[in-house]
Design a protein around this motif. Structure first.
Motif, PDB file in Angstrom:
ATOM      1  N   GLU A  46       0.830  -1.203   0.000  1.00 59.81           N
ATOM      2  CA  GLU A  46       0.000   0.000   0.000  1.00 59.81           C
ATOM      3  C   GLU A  46       0.867   1.256   0.000  1.00 59.81           C
ATOM      4  O   GLU A  46       0.536   2.253  -0.650  1.00 59.81           O
ATOM      5  N   GLN A  47       1.975   1.209   0.734  1.00 60.24           N
ATOM      6  CA  GLN A  47       2.913   2.336   0.685  1.00 60.24           C
ATOM      7  C   GLN A  47       3.495   2.492  -0.717  1.00 60.24           C
ATOM      8  O   GLN A  47       3.638   3.610  -1.232  1.00 60.24           O
ATOM      9  N   GLU A  48       3.833   1.371  -1.329  1.00 57.67           N
ATOM     10  CA  GLU A  48       4.364   1.404  -2.685  1.00 57.67           C
ATOM     11  C   GLU A  48       3.348   2.008  -3.645  1.00 57.67           C
ATOM     12  O   GLU A  48       3.689   2.831  -4.509  1.00 57.67           O
ATOM     13  N   LEU A  49       2.083   1.630  -3.499  1.00 54.92           N
ATOM     14  CA  LEU A  49       1.030   2.177  -4.348  1.00 54.92           C
ATOM     15  C   LEU A  49       0.888   3.674  -4.146  1.00 54.92           C
ATOM     16  O   LEU A  49       0.750   4.432  -5.119  1.00 54.92           O
ATOM     17  N   LEU A  50       0.936   4.111  -2.904  1.00 53.01           N
ATOM     18  CA  LEU A  50       0.778   5.533  -2.614  1.00 53.01           C
ATOM     19  C   LEU A  50       1.919   6.348  -3.194  1.00 53.01           C
ATOM     20  O   LEU A  50       1.707   7.400  -3.800  1.00 53.01           O
ATOM     21  N   VAL A  51       3.145   5.867  -3.022  1.00 58.43           N
ATOM     22  CA  VAL A  51       4.299   6.598  -3.550  1.00 58.43           C
ATOM     23  C   VAL A  51       4.307   6.562  -5.080  1.00 58.43           C
ATOM     24  O   VAL A  51       4.549   7.567  -5.743  1.00 58.43           O
ATOM     25  N   ALA A 387      13.644   1.726  -1.174  1.00 58.41           N
ATOM     26  CA  ALA A 387      12.432   2.427  -1.539  1.00 58.41           C
ATOM     27  C   ALA A 387      11.968   3.345  -0.430  1.00 58.41           C
ATOM     28  O   ALA A 387      12.348   3.212   0.706  1.00 58.41           O
ATOM     29  N   PRO A 388      11.083   4.296  -0.773  1.00 54.00           N
ATOM     30  CA  PRO A 388      10.657   5.253   0.188  1.00 54.00           C
ATOM     31  C   PRO A 388       9.734   4.783   1.296  1.00 54.00           C
ATOM     32  O   PRO A 388       9.678   5.426   2.316  1.00 54.00           O
ATOM     33  N   PRO A 389       8.929   3.707   1.156  1.00 59.51           N
ATOM     34  CA  PRO A 389       8.016   3.372   2.233  1.00 59.51           C
ATOM     35  C   PRO A 389       8.722   3.266   3.574  1.00 59.51           C
ATOM     36  O   PRO A 389       9.907   3.022   3.640  1.00 59.51           O
ATOM     37  N   ALA A 390       7.911   3.412   4.637  1.00 54.45           N
ATOM     38  CA  ALA A 390       8.434   3.559   5.982  1.00 54.45           C
ATOM     39  C   ALA A 390       9.646   2.687   6.218  1.00 54.45           C
ATOM     40  O   ALA A 390       9.624   1.508   5.968  1.00 54.45           O
ATOM     41  N   LEU A 391      10.693   3.306   6.701  1.00 56.04           N
ATOM     42  CA  LEU A 391      11.996   2.673   6.641  1.00 56.04           C
ATOM     43  C   LEU A 391      12.485   2.182   7.988  1.00 56.04           C
ATOM     44  O   LEU A 391      12.228   2.771   9.030  1.00 56.04           O
ATOM     45  N   SER A 392      13.223   1.101   7.924  1.00 53.66           N
ATOM     46  CA  SER A 392      13.835   0.557   9.139  1.00 53.66           C
ATOM     47  C   SER A 392      15.000   1.425   9.547  1.00 53.66           C
ATOM     48  O   SER A 392      15.817   1.816   8.732  1.00 53.66           O
TER      49      SER A 392
END
Length: 541
Positions: A46-51, A387-392
């Motif tokens: 979902e994060q990938e889709l949003l970005v 990738a940009p989604p919430a990162l570790s």
């Protein structure tokens, strides 16, 4: 004696504000994504889709946006794109579910892509040869400033309740200011009612081709008539090389390179974002000052040569000092609050803000696939999607590097800085300037959009193939492959791309018409066959 209208400053502000909107929208997701993940419980996909929705909207605009630019005019296209941006920002600011977020990001991507094309064309047609390079390059300056501004606002709003709504909402401000400036400017070069204003902008006289001026259609882009096929080759070559040299993917490892030289945890991200952003602004400002002095070809050649050397150096250094993989996506929010940023906003603590694509590119930095599984490099390291989604933000402690390794790591940092600088004064601003100059006015919008669609599509292809390329040949060889591509680009620019510095759009058009093959080594061609007529414009006293 009456004073001339401040048309030139207004034109500069339109270009600068258009780029600022573009850059802000590209980078704002870096600060908004983590709060969105916490509020909506977004998974990696979902994060990938949003970005990625912004890039999909931009690709759609590049496919269909050329027609309204040519049919309704550049000024109306920019104003229309700002209305779309307003609708997208409202959708984002008021969203209560993922579909509304995706819709808003898609609308924003469509708007900034359409505006970027129309703005570069509009400015290039509105001013004379002496100012065209500077004013079109100001769009790229706006992009870099917009990215830095988004970082600052993301930081300031990180601890505010529902701060992500304000982050998205502030994108409207530069678009509104740009629209107000546009209302005071003429509609375009073909607007006869506004032609006096255009003459004032272009230095007191205007030239036009005689009545035998040829007319072109979109299909002529692929025909030999008027050397349109050669123009298309120049445009496509530049946008493809802009992406195939790997600039967006190299930046995905920016924070890793910073971390490897000793800047860990919060300081790594601050230096990677603000430091690289400052370098990009400085290099782009240098391009603004030089583009009408040394010429387009010189900046492209110098930038491409430096990119080849720096990314190859980065690849060679990574042979000796393995570079750790970038951070991975977290499907579930966790307690990763760290000291140093308000509200525990760890998105900017251990990673650079998410690179996004530029059409103008800067744009220019892709949204990468975040849901792919980890791949293994030959050395056995796990390579996960940068990738940009919430990162570790967890990073295992490693012993201090040996002196020789420290030197190599700092060399990697220098190569990274040089690579970013080279792109920012070469391919970054000059590609879009050349595209706005080389096509006839009848198809300029559609031709620009056609090339821009390849820019976005190649951006997506390069982004999605990055992990596969690393898995197949390793990170070091991937960087060396980008270096080889830059060397090939150097040959393409030297042999094919003409010099357009100091020439009117009519002269550039005639230059292409007189040349069957687009092999140009920077020599000024004869323009004796062009018919001009002087426009006598009375100046009000």
């Amino acid at each position: 004696m009456g004073r001339a209208p401040p048309a030139l400053p207004l034109c500069a502000s339109v270009s600068l504000l258009g780029g600022l909107t573009f850059g802000y929208e590209l980078a704002v997701i870096s600060g908004a994504l983590l709060p969105l993940q916490l509020d909506f419980g977004l998974s990696c996909s979902e994060q990938e889709l949003l970005v990625g929705s912004l890039m999909l909207g931009a690709l759609l605009a590049s496919l269909v946006g050329g027609l309204p630019i040519d049919r309704y005019g550049r000024k109306r296209a920019i104003l229309g794109s700002n209305l779309v941006l307003l609708a997208g920002s409202l959708s984002l600011g008021l969203a209560r579910s993922l579909p509304w977020l995706v819709l808003g990001r898609s609308a924003a991507g469509f708007a900034i892509s359409l505006s970027s094309m129309a703005c570069c064309i509009y400015v290039s047609e509105l001013v004379g040869p002496r100012q065209r390079g500077v004013l079109v390059a100001l769009y790229e300056v706006g992009i870099t400033v917009g990215i830095l501004l988004s970082y600052a606002l993301n930081y300031a709003l990180a601890s505010a309740p529902r701060g992500w709504r304000h982050m998205f909402g502030w994108a409207v401000a530069p678009a509104v200011l740009q629209s107000l400036g546009l209302l005071l400017l003429p509609a375009g070069a073909d607007d006869t009612a506004a032609h006096r204003d255009l003459v004032l902008l272009q230095g007191g006289e205007a030239t036009k081709l005689g009545p035998e001026r040829p007319r072109y259609t979109f299909l002529d882009l692929f025909r030999a008539r008027g050397n349109m096929r050669g123009r298309t080759a120049v445009g496509l070559g530049l946008v493809l090389l802009q992406q195939l040299t790997g600039q967006p993917n190299v930046l995905c490892y920016a924070s890793t390179v910073f971390r490897s030289v000793g800047f860990r945890r919060g300081s790594s991200a601050v230096l990677a974002s603000v430091g690289l952003g400052a370098v990009k602004v400085a290099a782009t400002l240098m391009a603004v000052g030089l583009v009408d002095r040394v010429g387009r070809r010189a900046l492209l050649l110098a930038g491409c040569a430096l990119m080849a050397l720096s990314v190859s150096g980065l690849g060679l250094v990574s042979f000796a000092v393995p570079v750790d993989s970038g951070p991975s996506c977290l499907a579930l929010p966790n307690a990763t609050q760290q000291a140093g940023l308000p509200g525990g906003s760890d998105l900017l603590q251990d990673s650079a803000p998410p690179p996004m694509p530029r059409a103008g590119g800067d744009p220019q930095e892709p949204a990468l696939s975040a849901s792919k599984k980890a791949k293994t490099r030959p050395a056995g390291r796990d390579v996960r999607t940068p990738a940009p989604p919430a990162l570790s933000t967890s990073s295992p402690a490693t012993p201090g590097p040996a002196p020789q390794q420290a030197v190599l790591r700092w060399a990697a940092l220098v190569c990274m800085m040089a690579f970013v600088s080279a792109f920012s004064f070469g391919f970054g601003p000059v590609t879009w300037l050349v595209l706005s100059e080389i096509y006839p006015v009848e198809v300029r919008g559609r031709a620009f959009a056609f090339c821009n669609s390849f820019n976005w599509a190649t951006n997506l292809l390069v982004s999605l193939s990055f992990l596969d390329l690393i898995g197949a040949i390793g990170l070091s060889w991937t960087f060396l492959f980008y270096g080889l591509t830059a060397v090939l680009g150097l040959g393409f620019i030297y042999l094919v791309v003409p010099e357009t510095k100091g020439r009117s759009l009519a002269e550039i058009d005639q230059q292409f018409q007189k040349s069957r093959l687009t092999l140009c080594f920077g020599h000024r061609q004869s323009l004796a066959g062009v018919q001009y007529s002087r426009l006598d414009v009375p100046v009000a006293s």
